[in-house]
Design an enzyme around this catalytic site. Structure first.
Site, PDB file in Angstrom:
ATOM      1  N   HIS A  15     104.241  18.539-130.127  1.00 48.53           N
ATOM      2  CA  HIS A  15     102.687  19.004-130.350  1.00 48.53           C
ATOM      3  C   HIS A  15     102.148  20.121-131.170  1.00 48.53           C
ATOM      4  O   HIS A  15     103.217  20.725-132.300  1.00 48.53           O
ATOM      5  CB  HIS A  15     102.545  20.311-128.899  1.00 48.53           C
ATOM      6  N   HIS A  16     101.033  19.105-131.720  1.00 48.64           N
ATOM      7  CA  HIS A  16     100.630  20.237-133.654  1.00 48.64           C
ATOM      8  C   HIS A  16      99.258  21.218-132.848  1.00 48.64           C
ATOM      9  O   HIS A  16      98.228  20.500-133.236  1.00 48.64           O
ATOM     10  CB  HIS A  16     100.437  19.094-134.681  1.00 48.64           C
ATOM     11  N   GLU A  17      99.316  21.419-133.144  1.00 50.73           N
ATOM     12  CA  GLU A  17      98.041  22.439-132.069  1.00 50.73           C
ATOM     13  C   GLU A  17      97.939  23.180-133.861  1.00 50.73           C
ATOM     14  O   GLU A  17      98.752  23.764-134.770  1.00 50.73           O
ATOM     15  CB  GLU A  17      98.451  23.609-131.915  1.00 50.73           C
ATOM     16  N   GLU A  76      83.144  20.473-125.545  1.00 48.02           N
ATOM     17  CA  GLU A  76      84.137  20.186-124.167  1.00 48.02           C
ATOM     18  C   GLU A  76      82.537  21.362-122.937  1.00 48.02           C
ATOM     19  O   GLU A  76      82.480  22.279-122.878  1.00 48.02           O
ATOM     20  CB  GLU A  76      84.597  21.877-124.586  1.00 48.02           C
ATOM     21  N   GLU A  93      91.498  21.043-117.566  1.00 51.15           N
ATOM     22  CA  GLU A  93      92.638  21.926-117.566  1.00 51.15           C
ATOM     23  C   GLU A  93      91.132  23.230-117.585  1.00 51.15           C
ATOM     24  O   GLU A  93      91.232  24.671-117.427  1.00 51.15           O
ATOM     25  CB  GLU A  93      92.297  22.563-119.448  1.00 51.15           C
ATOM     26  N   HIS A 153      93.060  16.146-129.956  1.00 51.41           N
ATOM     27  CA  HIS A 153      92.067  17.009-128.972  1.00 51.41           C
ATOM     28  C   HIS A 153      91.356  17.728-129.634  1.00 51.41           C
ATOM     29  O   HIS A 153      92.168  18.418-131.084  1.00 51.41           O
ATOM     30  CB  HIS A 153      92.859  17.880-127.779  1.00 51.41           C
ATOM     31  N   GLU A 156      90.522  13.575-126.835  1.00 50.88           N
ATOM     32  CA  GLU A 156      90.420  14.786-125.803  1.00 50.88           C
ATOM     33  C   GLU A 156      88.676  14.959-126.121  1.00 50.88           C
ATOM     34  O   GLU A 156      88.111  13.818-125.265  1.00 50.88           O
ATOM     35  CB  GLU A 156      90.688  16.197-125.629  1.00 50.88           C
TER      36      GLU A 156
END
Lengths: 690, 690
Positions: A396-398, A160, A491, A466, A485
């Protein structure tokens, strides 16, 4: 090349590969594009733990040449069919027995295309090599000159970063703020995009990253050689392998023009076909989400405020709500309504499940359980509501990178999904990996991502990862792995120095060479401060509004978010029409104009329809372009709807000024495009019904 | 003690604890047994990563004294009720804020019993301490003199060493052959058994090892101080904690006689009661198994011969069988028949599932799947056969220490068990841990074992863990965790230099202080060569036959294997009667005679019955003992069946010579026991029916 024993020409003779052994038996290769050198003689091989290296003392046992030419259809993609046309050279190398060490064999397999080279190491089953540990890879890419490079720092855990454009001699990652764990100061990541002074465009990456760590490249800033830096595990080892096995493909895409690099299908071709026979459940899709409102700090992921909470034993209903929890039932319904009204397929909801109060930064294992909703998120009610509106909710699985925790809970989490009507999931890997000492891009995590994609496929679930390792074309093998991602997404504009206007013109030449990105385009409310006065003071998305539209075409993905809030879109429903219209699956793609770091203009034909969509973006410089629409069907009249920057627009000064005009077009039309500084144009082209 | 601010006497005033702070605010304690010093003034505290230590600069904020006296009943055990009687001192220590560091609090909680001391560190919830990483523990045990010690080398991954008896000044682990990964040369493991020249027996260990690494002890061979060595994780850190939290209890059992050490329930008392309300499914049991025949190389775990196999994609039916696979349906039936005939509850089968061909030593992750039987092991047929005979099959989950693999497959593995009628499992952790860099005794694995016990309990499955961390009394909390190995078991006699005759006289003073061991006693065919002529030439079990019987009493466990083969037992059914008779759950226990490294004589009363069983063992020396049977019920006549070494027996010369005699006894009887060198006597005492 000295000692060259084999020369291979690509099918159209654009590229020439030479392979041979040095005097001391080191395998070596070289690559030419016509008369231009792409890669000077460069070493191949591997170093192993506790046994002699597979990098020298070889003799050539046999050389097998072959060619291959067929065409295959991806489950989804930029084009409906892909030609796989290459010449192959498989060099079987042998080392003699020495002392306790039995004789060993190594195969180096080259596939030479007109648009580049792929090669990999293969370890046949043999008495002298069963279990072995790769300590380092010797693969080199010795470049002939001080090319211009588009690079990000080597980081074992993150991609990133904003790209740096410099000469190879100027590569120095030290001054760059670290995202997770930087490698040495001259180590950069792949895909590495290079441009030579003599007009070659060269892209170095890998294909089919399976059971092996990601490769990074150490830059020799004096001699312009690139050597391999594999991502280590907790003990410093690189890969634990068992013969028969092979490495990923090392890839070098080469062309004398930039659009040809973007059009290359070499990496996909080097991946294995999917073993899935039934793929109708895999649906490219557009989605909205309870997401950007957290990034702009209008809402929170967390339900309560505390910096100290334990997953086990907490009664979440007893916590005092912040009153700004985004993933509450009413707010999610608002997104469902919006998606239903505009024909978007699904709604992502982040922050729906307990654990967000202090989820990041503590290297904590038990953060999320993936099945317990916050008290204000009614799973059943939302399941029914979404179904009644014909919209799907996206799970969503963070993981907060507590991957051991995710793995032991994944089966239950997927069962929960199926029970509640979810068939898509966005996963996240923020923070430091547990198992502690492992890295996002190491072998263990690579296996985790691939295993997760396979687990999801068994449950007919599509996945968007991500903070995972950057893609290497594995979406051919796992077509349910719609996107990742693994780069600096939109973002970053919300809470950092942001992405410079050139960013999206570099991404297709770098990160996207490996596969689709969930970049989350479509931000209309460019100035972010308005969402939460006092927050993100002066921050903005570093593009114009219509450039955000153009990204849906220039940044290919079968999974595209309309990332902004419904209230932002409701202010500009005329411009939002493009997002509603733009497909996420294509029959054809034409890269019309492109130069990394400067501009990209791409046209794509909708899947199964005679509709075209065009996106054109520029860096911080305003540009005027003309594009010929000669890809349109002869004899058909179309209407183009052109979403363009207003005459006085610019990304930093007047980013939200746009104009929409319609004009009849056909294959003879030459369309002038006027892009503001940091701007872009999006065009839909639909046949005029007779 | 200088600076002592608090003195605590144990309930019966046998022990005296002093606690205070040194001049620079270091917490310090000291322990006396009457006038004798057990522990000289010794430091307490912890060092943390990236923040000041919790080891000095303290002031005492408050001292809370209390006492506790109650009695509780274990689900199973050596006695039917246990008194928990202690004086408690909780010292709340504070550090002032300094710079960015907020003020912090630490509680040191002491529980002083008549038979020893437990203390732990507690980290209350507080603004100055939420998430923190323990880098080292400062806990010291400064011993007053050069005690005799019974020790094994510090090893982060194994307890499977023979004990060394030496003075503390002579501790040197360097010459000892490593089992897995030895710590520094003067680091030893707990439980550490010590004997002072002035007649104190001191045992140092820990209780309730939860969310923390195991402790080892660094021996100062000059000053006789012991300092703490916590087992590190892959990065060198010791424990990742979140307040509120506490460490395990540090335990010091003290007595002026050896039997009192064995009788101590201090470690159990310091563990938390179980949260299980329904425990009737937890069944202490005896079992046979397809197991020893592999150790003596009469059969194999593996089905085929290959050193290179992959779990995925192998068609096991296509492999060429070795013809000596132990876990075949017919052979398992033979064990089921034997168990049914003799009233043993269950049959362990190792090697039933695919993957054993090259399972060990390769640090490989995907070795076993825990659900796929070999082609010659018919799960359904054996399920039905065992059920028809009233026998249970015991599952085997060898993980080869690929714990990530086990964790992600554990749910499916337990489902498979329940589907096929298994409600007991033996787990194994041979080899190096994956996550790579983690250790068997580190925090991550400690959490794994505890989580596994909890997972099993949810499924009403009892578990026996091999190669797990040594127990710390957690079977009070997890009563389905029947036993562990975690020491050098009987198996070492089969394929190593073996266990010296003293071994089993030390185990109760060391390893068994923390909980039951699956030692696998009951080997009748002492000479092992006969099973496979040419194999294990000259190897033997280092005891007499009747010592093997006595071990069922002296080595307490609710899970006891009759480890030998049916054909061995069939040769000695008269002696086997003791194994049939001996219970695995008890109402009472008397340690009649004991001296570590020399002898142990224990009598136990059967659960719910007026039957007693006595075991007496000796080291390499022959001994004559007399034991008073004054524990028998007054007025009741019993018959004793005495399984004794023959007059000419000795472990090395004539180990299988025994005599069985019966005699009437009552509470006035004094029974003479004559133990051969390396021998033992087992006695069953049953009331004579009127």
């Amino acid at each position: 090349m000295e000692g060259a024993v084999s020369t291979v020409h690509s099918p159209g003779r654009k590229l020439t590969l030479k392979f041979g052994l040095s005097a001391d038996g080191q395998p070596t290769y070289q690559l030419q594009f016509g008369s231009k050198t792409v890669v000077q003689p460069s070493r191949l091989g591997l170093l192993l733990q506790n046994q002699p290296g597979l990098d020298q003392d070889f003799t050539i046992a046999r050389l097998d040449s072959s060619q291959h030419d067929d065409t295959w259809a991806p489950v989804w993609g930029e084009v409906k069919s892909i030609r796989n046309h290459y010449k192959e050279l498989a060099a079987t190398l042998t080392q003699e027995a020495k002392g306790d060490q039995k004789a060993r064999r190594l195969v180096v397999r080259f596939r030479l295309y007109d648009d580049g080279l792929g090669f990999r190491y293969e370890f046949p089953a043999q008495p002298g090599l069963t279990y072995f540990t790769v300590q380092d890879e010797r693969t080199e890419f010795n470049l002939p000159a001080d090319h211009k490079a588009f690079w990000i720092p080597g980081d074992y855990d993150s991609n990133e970063y904003a790209y740096v454009t410099s000469r190879l001699s100027e590569v120095d990652t030290a001054p760059i703020e670290v995202i997770q764990q930087k490698a040495a100061p001259h180590t950069v990541q792949t895909p590495l995009m290079l441009k030579s002074d003599d007009g070659l465009y060269v892209n170095i990456h890998e294909a089919a990253l399976v059971n092996y760590p990601a490769i990074m490249l150490n830059v020799d800033t004096k001699g312009f050689g690139l050597s391999s830096q594999l991502v280590p595990d907790a003990t410093g080892a690189k890969a634990y392998l068992q013969a028969p096995e092979h490495t990923p493909w090392r890839t070098i895409v080469v062309a004398d023009n930039a659009p040809a690099v973007l059009a290359s299908k070499l990496i996909l071709n080097l991946n294995e076909p999917t073993t899935l026979t039934e793929t109708s459940w895999i649906k490219p899709q557009k989605f909205v989400g309870v997401w950007w409102e957290m990034h702009v700090n209008k809402a929170g992921w967390n339900y309560a405020d505390t910096s100290n909470i334990k997953l086990a034993g907490t009664d979440w209903t007893k916590l005092k709500p912040t009153g700004r929890h985004g993933a509450n039932t009413a707010n999610v319904k608002r997104y469902i309504d919006f998606a239903a009204r505009h024909g978007l397929q699904s709604v992502l909801v982040e922050g729906w499940n307990v654990g967000w109060e202090d989820w990041a930064g503590n290297w904590k294992e038990e953060v999320f359980d993936f099945v317990t909703p916050y008290p204000d998120f009614n799973v059943t009610e939302l399941q029914q509501y979404a179904a009644s509106k014909g919209v799907k909710l996206m799970m969503h699985h963070e993981t907060s990178s507590a991957v051991t925790n995710y793995e032991r809970r994944q089966e239950e989490a997927l069962r929960f999904m199926k029970q509640h009507g979810y068939d898509a999931v966005k996963t996240g890997y923020v923070g430091r990996i547990i198992p502690r000492g492992e890295h996002h891009d190491g072998q263990w995590m690579v296996n985790h991502y691939n295993r997760t994609a396979a687990n999801m496929a068994r449950q007919q679930i599509v996945v968007d990862m991500h903070e995972a390792v950057r893609p290497t074309g594995l979406h051919r093998t796992y077509p349910n792995w719609l996107a990742s991602e693994a780069a600096r997404g939109n973002e970053f504009n919300a809470w950092s120095s942001g992405n410079p206007p050139e960013h999206e013109t570099i991404l297709p030449f770098t990160r996207l060479m490996g596969g689709p990105m969930d970049y989350t385009p479509g931000i209309f409310q460019i100035q972010l401060e308005s969402w939460n006065p006092g927050w993100n003071k002066g921050r903005q998305v570093h593009t114009t509004l219509t450039k955000q539209l153009a990204l849906y075409v220039t940044l290919y993905s079968p999974l595209q978010m309309a990332a902004d809030l419904p209230e932002a879109y409701n202010q500009h429903l005329d411009a939002f029409q493009f997002i509603k219209d733009v497909p996420v699956d294509w029959d054809d793609t034409r890269i019309l104009l492109a130069e990394p770091g400067e501009f990209i203009t791409t046209a794509r034909k909708a899947k199964g329809k005679d509709e075209w969509y065009l996106g054109s973006i520029t860096d911080e410089n305003a540009r005027e372009q003309t594009v010929k629409l000669d890809f349109l069907t002869p004899g058909v009249q179309y209407q183009a709807t052109i979403y363009a920057d207003a005459a006085d627009a610019s990304w930093d000064d007047n980013p939200m000024a746009y104009q929409i005009r319609r004009q009849p077009v056909d294959r003879n039309t030459v369309l002038p495009l006027k892009l503001a500084a940091g701007g872009g144009t999006a065009v839909s082209i639909k046949p005029v019904s007779k």
